[in-house]
Write an enzyme that holds these catalytic residues in place. Structure first.
Site, PDB file in Angstrom:
ATOM      1  N   CYS A 108       0.798  -1.107   0.244  1.00 24.44           N
ATOM      2  CA  CYS A 108      -0.049   0.017   0.162  1.00 24.44           C
ATOM      3  C   CYS A 108       0.827   1.276   0.068  1.00 24.44           C
ATOM      4  O   CYS A 108       1.612   1.375   1.006  1.00 24.44           O
ATOM      5  CB  CYS A 108      -0.818  -0.003   1.191  1.00 24.44           C
ATOM      6  SG  CYS A 108      -1.890   1.525   1.151  1.00 24.44           S
ATOM      7  N   GLY A 109       0.694   2.114  -1.205  1.00 20.59           N
ATOM      8  CA  GLY A 109       1.758   3.245  -1.056  1.00 20.59           C
ATOM      9  C   GLY A 109       1.132   4.395  -0.217  1.00 20.59           C
ATOM     10  O   GLY A 109       1.914   4.990   0.328  1.00 20.59           O
ATOM     11  N   HIS A 110      -0.119   4.592  -0.356  1.00 16.76           N
ATOM     12  CA  HIS A 110      -0.644   5.649   0.440  1.00 16.76           C
ATOM     13  C   HIS A 110      -0.341   5.465   1.872  1.00 16.76           C
ATOM     14  O   HIS A 110      -0.230   6.553   2.504  1.00 16.76           O
ATOM     15  CB  HIS A 110      -2.212   5.778   0.080  1.00 16.76           C
ATOM     16  CG  HIS A 110      -3.110   5.363   1.131  1.00 16.76           C
ATOM     17  ND1 HIS A 110      -3.850   4.094   0.822  1.00 16.76           N
ATOM     18  CD2 HIS A 110      -3.642   5.744   2.234  1.00 16.76           C
ATOM     19  CE1 HIS A 110      -4.499   3.628   1.749  1.00 16.76           C
ATOM     20  NE2 HIS A 110      -4.311   4.698   2.633  1.00 16.76           N
ATOM     21  N   ASP A 308     -10.384   4.038  -3.927  1.00 12.48           N
ATOM     22  CA  ASP A 308      -9.431   4.757  -3.509  1.00 12.48           C
ATOM     23  C   ASP A 308      -9.481   6.163  -3.627  1.00 12.48           C
ATOM     24  O   ASP A 308      -9.673   6.594  -4.726  1.00 12.48           O
ATOM     25  CB  ASP A 308      -7.934   4.123  -4.060  1.00 12.48           C
ATOM     26  CG  ASP A 308      -6.658   4.504  -3.235  1.00 12.48           C
ATOM     27  OD1 ASP A 308      -6.777   5.723  -2.661  1.00 12.48           O
ATOM     28  OD2 ASP A 308      -5.663   3.849  -3.257  1.00 12.48           O
ATOM     29  N   GLY A 313      -0.891   4.356  -4.510  1.00 11.82           N
ATOM     30  CA  GLY A 313       0.693   4.381  -4.431  1.00 11.82           C
ATOM     31  C   GLY A 313       1.165   3.148  -5.404  1.00 11.82           C
ATOM     32  O   GLY A 313       2.119   3.245  -6.489  1.00 11.82           O
ATOM     33  N   SER A 314       0.444   2.014  -4.852  1.00 15.29           N
ATOM     34  CA  SER A 314       0.996   0.723  -5.493  1.00 15.29           C
ATOM     35  C   SER A 314       0.579   0.673  -6.996  1.00 15.29           C
ATOM     36  O   SER A 314       1.169  -0.017  -7.864  1.00 15.29           O
ATOM     37  CB  SER A 314       0.509  -0.545  -4.660  1.00 15.29           C
ATOM     38  OG  SER A 314      -0.763  -0.414  -4.647  1.00 15.29           O
TER      39      SER A 314
HETATM   40  O1  LIG Z   1      -1.831   3.501  -2.422  1.00  9.43           O
HETATM   41  C1  LIG Z   1      -1.912   2.288  -2.376  1.00  9.43           C
HETATM   42  O2  LIG Z   1      -1.217   1.592  -2.619  1.00  9.43           O
HETATM   43  C2  LIG Z   1      -3.280   1.621  -1.640  1.00  9.43           C
HETATM   44  N1  LIG Z   1      -4.383   2.600  -1.580  1.00  9.43           N
HETATM   45  C3  LIG Z   1      -5.560   1.676  -1.127  1.00  9.43           C
HETATM   46  C4  LIG Z   1      -5.560   0.358  -2.261  1.00  9.43           C
HETATM   47  C5  LIG Z   1      -3.714   0.377  -2.125  1.00  9.43           C
HETATM   48  O3  LIG Z   1      -3.503  -0.820  -1.294  1.00  9.43           O
END
Ligand SMILES: O=C(O)[C@H]1NCC[C@@H]1O
Length: 389
Positions: A108-110, A308, A313-314
């Protein structure tokens, strides 16, 4: 004093009565509920084993924190894991499990952006025992944290300021992370949509098949252009969320069942599944992708159709890897990625920037902010496991 007495006497602290404490943050509008106290020890030698343990033995806690009445169907969480095989080997400073409305994600990027700030700021040694070993680079004014996520070690750079003898995260500058190896898993996959599963816009477009790409950025995503789905001008709000939900759920089911797409990439078995579907706008098929001037939209549906609020991020890692594989993005080229939310707010706020970081790794930049802290308790059976209406 029990909880009821504390509340009626005006003493709102839940000290001594609460089960779980959290710190709340958001990254581009997407929440991260960081569990800081009260989560039971996780058994297992590896982080993936701990993830399986959480799923098998502690899932009621995820449900309680993610679902109503304490959360909602789009809630997101991070469970800090102080000890993993990577922290013991010295490859990482701290571990994390991510959770959502359906289970436990692999990357998870965020949340990595949010955690970067929190891990610099926390002085709680029980939460982050190796914090003192994280070095502050005075010249660059940043701290580097090696975060062990289920997909592997992610390098997070957190902008910091010095306040006397303390170092604090700086909310004014972007946190960056360099993700695990990201790659295009399959390009131009033609998905036949059976008659009974077609949504109205696909029918109107006279189409029975949709062309998609599959890419990995710590988790597998389908990346599909809006026009392939029969949609137009998603960025401008021309397509309602219900329609996007319907179409992405069908695509997820049809592509997710093609397990061969996710195998043979040298990944652990627990990572070999489809996590989300990202609807992108036209520009994604164009060289340069618009650079920083014009953000590329991505509406990401993940887990059980969570949406999201951030550009994901991913997902950005997967999209940059895909663009690199298609020859659409040059070495070192930086691209701004928008979510529906950041696109609507018309600017940098909430957008992420992605670029290649060499050796198939992708760099993502974004900002996260604190929104509060919670102490959760359970008084009744009805709310214990949570629910989603
Ligand atoms: O930013 C992300 O990568 C995540 N945000 C919710 C779904 C992903 O896991």
């Amino acid at each position: 004093m029990d909880l009821h007495t504390k509340i009626s006497s005006g003493e709102y602290s839940l000290e001594g009565t609460t089960a779980i404490k959290t710190v709340e943050m958001h990254t581009g509008g997407e929440p991260t509920r960081i569990v800081v106290q009260g989560y039971p020890p996780l058994h297992g030698d590896t982080l993936l084993e701990k993830r399986a343990y959480a799923r098998e033995h502690l899932d009621h806690i995820r449900q309680c924190l993610m679902q109503e009445p304490r959360g909602h169907r789009d809630m997101y969480g991070a469970i800090i894991v102080p000890e993993t095989e990577k922290t013991r080997s010295g490859e990482a400073d701290v571990g994390v499990l991510f959770c959502h409305n359906e289970g436990y994600s692999t990357m998870c990027g965020h949340a990595s952006i949010a955690l970067g700030r929190f891990l610099v700021d926390t002085e709680d040694r029980a939460v982050f025992p190796r914090r003192k070993q994280v070095l502050f680079d005075e010249e660059r004014r940043e701290s580097k944290i090696r975060l062990h996520a289920p997909c592997g070690v992610v390098d997070v750079s957190v902008p910091c300021v010095r306040e006397g003898d303390k170092v604090r995260s700086d909310p004014e500058r972007e946190v960056q992370f360099v993700s695990v190896r990201s790659f295009a898993a399959a390009t131009d996959v033609v998905v036949e949509v059976p008659d009974g599963l077609r949504w109205p816009e696909l029918r109107v477009a006279g189409k029975s098949a949709v062309r998609v790409d599959v890419a990995y950025g710590g988790a597998f995503y389908v990346i599909v252009q809006e026009k392939e789905l029969g949609f137009e001008r998603v960025r401008e709000g021309q397509v309602g969320m219900k329609r996007l939900d319907e179409a992405t759920a069908v695509i997820k089911e049809l592509v997710g069942s093609q397990q061969e797409l996710f195998r043979g990439h040298g990944l652990a078995e627990d990572l070999e599944y489809l996590y989300g579907v990202i609807v992108v706008d036209d520009g994604e098929g164009r060289a340069g992708l618009g650079g920083l001037a014009e953000g590329r939209l991505g509406v990401c549906f993940f887990a059980d159709q969570e949406v999201d609020r951030s550009p994901t991020g991913s997902g950005v890692s997967a999209r940059v890897a895909l663009a690199r594989a298609k020859g659409l993005l040059g070495e070192g080229e930086r691209v701004r990625f928008d979510s529906l939310l950041s696109a609507r707010r018309g600017g940098e706020a909430g957008a992420f920037v992605g670029s290649g970081a060499g050796a198939e790794r992708v760099r993502v930049e974004g900002r996260a902010f604190y929104t509060g802290a919670c102490a959760f308790s359970v008084e009744d059976e009805f709310s214990r496991a949570g629910f989603v209406l």
